[in-house]
Structure formats: C-alpha cells, structure tokens
Motif scaffolding. Sequence first.
Motif, PDB file in Angstrom:
ATOM      1  N   PRO A  74       0.803  -1.231   0.000  1.00 31.22           N
ATOM      2  CA  PRO A  74       0.000   0.000   0.000  1.00 31.22           C
ATOM      3  C   PRO A  74       0.833   1.277   0.000  1.00 31.22           C
ATOM      4  N   GLU A  75       1.898   1.320   0.819  1.00 33.39           N
ATOM      5  CA  GLU A  75       2.714   2.524   0.875  1.00 33.39           C
ATOM      6  C   GLU A  75       3.408   2.774  -0.461  1.00 33.39           C
ATOM      7  N   GLY A  76       3.862   1.718  -1.099  1.00 32.86           N
ATOM      8  CA  GLY A  76       4.547   1.864  -2.372  1.00 32.86           C
ATOM      9  C   GLY A  76       3.642   2.361  -3.485  1.00 32.86           C
ATOM     10  N   LEU A  77       2.334   2.109  -3.367  1.00 32.18           N
ATOM     11  CA  LEU A  77       1.390   2.532  -4.395  1.00 32.18           C
ATOM     12  C   LEU A  77       0.744   3.875  -4.103  1.00 32.18           C
ATOM     13  N   GLU A  78       1.064   4.472  -2.958  1.00 27.41           N
ATOM     14  CA  GLU A  78       0.391   5.700  -2.556  1.00 27.41           C
ATOM     15  C   GLU A  78       0.562   6.807  -3.590  1.00 27.41           C
TER      16      GLU A  78
ATOM     17  N   ALA B 192      -1.742  10.173  -7.898  1.00 28.84           N
ATOM     18  CA  ALA B 192      -1.677  10.719  -9.253  1.00 28.84           C
ATOM     19  C   ALA B 192      -2.964  10.423 -10.016  1.00 28.84           C
ATOM     20  N   PHE B 193      -3.519   9.241  -9.804  1.00 31.70           N
ATOM     21  CA  PHE B 193      -4.790   8.910 -10.446  1.00 31.70           C
ATOM     22  C   PHE B 193      -5.898   9.838  -9.971  1.00 31.70           C
ATOM     23  N   SER B 194      -5.929  10.101  -8.660  1.00 32.56           N
ATOM     24  CA  SER B 194      -6.944  11.002  -8.113  1.00 32.56           C
ATOM     25  C   SER B 194      -6.816  12.401  -8.699  1.00 32.56           C
ATOM     26  N   ALA B 195      -5.567  12.863  -8.890  1.00 31.15           N
ATOM     27  CA  ALA B 195      -5.347  14.201  -9.446  1.00 31.15           C
ATOM     28  C   ALA B 195      -5.876  14.308 -10.867  1.00 31.15           C
TER      29      ALA B 195
ATOM     30  N   LEU C 142     -11.004  19.270  -0.825  1.00 32.54           N
ATOM     31  CA  LEU C 142      -9.681  19.690  -0.370  1.00 32.54           C
ATOM     32  C   LEU C 142      -8.714  19.841  -1.533  1.00 32.54           C
ATOM     33  N   ALA C 143      -8.858  18.993  -2.535  1.00 33.74           N
ATOM     34  CA  ALA C 143      -7.918  18.983  -3.653  1.00 33.74           C
ATOM     35  C   ALA C 143      -8.124  20.174  -4.570  1.00 33.74           C
ATOM     36  N   THR C 144      -7.064  20.551  -5.263  1.00 35.67           N
ATOM     37  CA  THR C 144      -7.104  21.626  -6.249  1.00 35.67           C
ATOM     38  C   THR C 144      -7.817  21.143  -7.507  1.00 35.67           C
TER      39      THR C 144
END
Length: 272
Positions: free
Chosen positions: A20-24, A29-32, A79-81
């Motif tokens: 999970p940490e490695g894919l964060e 980036a997908f969410s952006a 919260l995101a831009t």
Amino acid sequence: MTEPTSSPNDRFPGWDWDDPEGLETRLDAFSAQVATCKTLEARPGALPHDHHDFRELGLTGIEFAAFRTAHPEGLGTDLATLRSTAAETETETGPGLATEPGTLYRVDGDRWFTQLDVSHPLPFADASVDWVYAEHLIEHVTLPVAVGWLREARRILRPGGVLRLTTPDLARYLVGYATGDGFLGRHRRRLGTLGFGPPMPARPAFLVNQIFRYYGHQWIYDLDELRHVLTLAGFAPDRIRHCAYRQGLRSDVADLDTAFRTDETVYVEADR
C-alpha cells in the motif's frame, strides 16, 4: 506466428497491490487526474457567508468531496485543487487555471465550487444552508476530524435542514468475508473497471484490508459507528436515520447518490 498476448500487469510495471505505501504516489496521481474541468472562472469578492448570500447565488446547500456537484443549487467543495483543462495561461501550479482556497469559482459555466479543508472550521455562518451532502468522504479523515466536521455541518444547517452521509459499510465487508456470499468477488470486479491498476488479488483477506489501507482511508464505519459520531457532533439520536439508496427526506439531495457505489455503501441522514 501468434503474437504474444499482453496481461493487465504489463500495462502497470512495478505495480504491487500487496504494498500500500509503495502505491500511494500512483493512486494520488490517479486522483489528481480526476480533479479537472473544462473551464474555471473565479468570482470576485468573498465566499457566500450567510443564508442571504447563498440564496443570492441560487444556492441551497453544500456537497462535500465534489468538484462538480450534480445538484443545480449546490456548492461543490473539496480539499484537492481543481484545474481547468481549457485555460491557456500558465500558473504556478501548472498549465491552466487552478483553484485556490478562499475563492469561489464557476465550473463549466453552470456550477459553483470552492476549495475547503474539512479539518478547519467552515467559513459559513450559522444556519446558512438547507442541506449538506457528502458521499464517501468521512472515511478519508480521522475520527476527531470527522466529529469536528460534522459539528460544523450541523452548525451551518438551518432548522429542519438535513445532512446526508454515505460511506463504505464495514458490516458489508465482514459479512462477505465471513459467509462467502460473493460480495467481495463482485466488488473486486467493480473496482477493476476504474482502470487505475491491474486486477486486485482475489484473496478475501486482501479485499477486506484494501478498504482500510488504500485511497487515503482513515476510519471505516458501520451504521452504529455513524450514529456514534453524529451523536458526538450534536445530532439527536432520534433524528438519525438509516436510509436506502436515493431514499431520504429530500429527494433532490438523496438523488446525489451515485449508482456506481451501491454495492458497498451505507446511507445515513440526520436532520437539525
């Protein structure tokens, strides 16, 4: 000669669902990529503050975790831009116009948006809106932040106003795990349609763990846990109701529920 067949993993080299940490970074980036719109127009002046301000803009409520709310009288927030893909100018945050906190924006010419952090007090007056809606937001913040945000949501609701929450249902996952009723397999296939990675492992324990460990999730709820945080936030226990998909006190608000998430979701309302 037969051409070699590529597997889904070939399109995502180095992807490891067990890390999970490695894919964060990849998931962020997908969410952006989702946080975009065609056009953004900044509105001069302050954000709407009280009920009169909201009504002057044709607004009756707020949808949290929404870049472009489906409600024609809703203010979308996140919260995101949010970035425009059509703007031609360059900004410090990259190509195109990007939102900044404290500013109101017109999105694609027909919706309002402002960038907000739910861990901070909301910049709106008491009793300023008739409804608040949040789909799959509360699981992304810690329990103390959730209670503080819900307390603020109650504060800005007018008498008779309604808050509607949806979130992944912990009970649905655990029943699926314990009984093998097929839910976990169906949910895995649904997540696969998002296209942000190779197919998830089919192991039941992984499919339960991913709801805790991925997507920035902080706390997973069942119905009783939602009642707990809503009560801590000041809502009367007898004003908290378990609802069904697109069923609630206000049909215009309940209709904001998206069909894509019905398999895993618990729906709750609380009124002022």
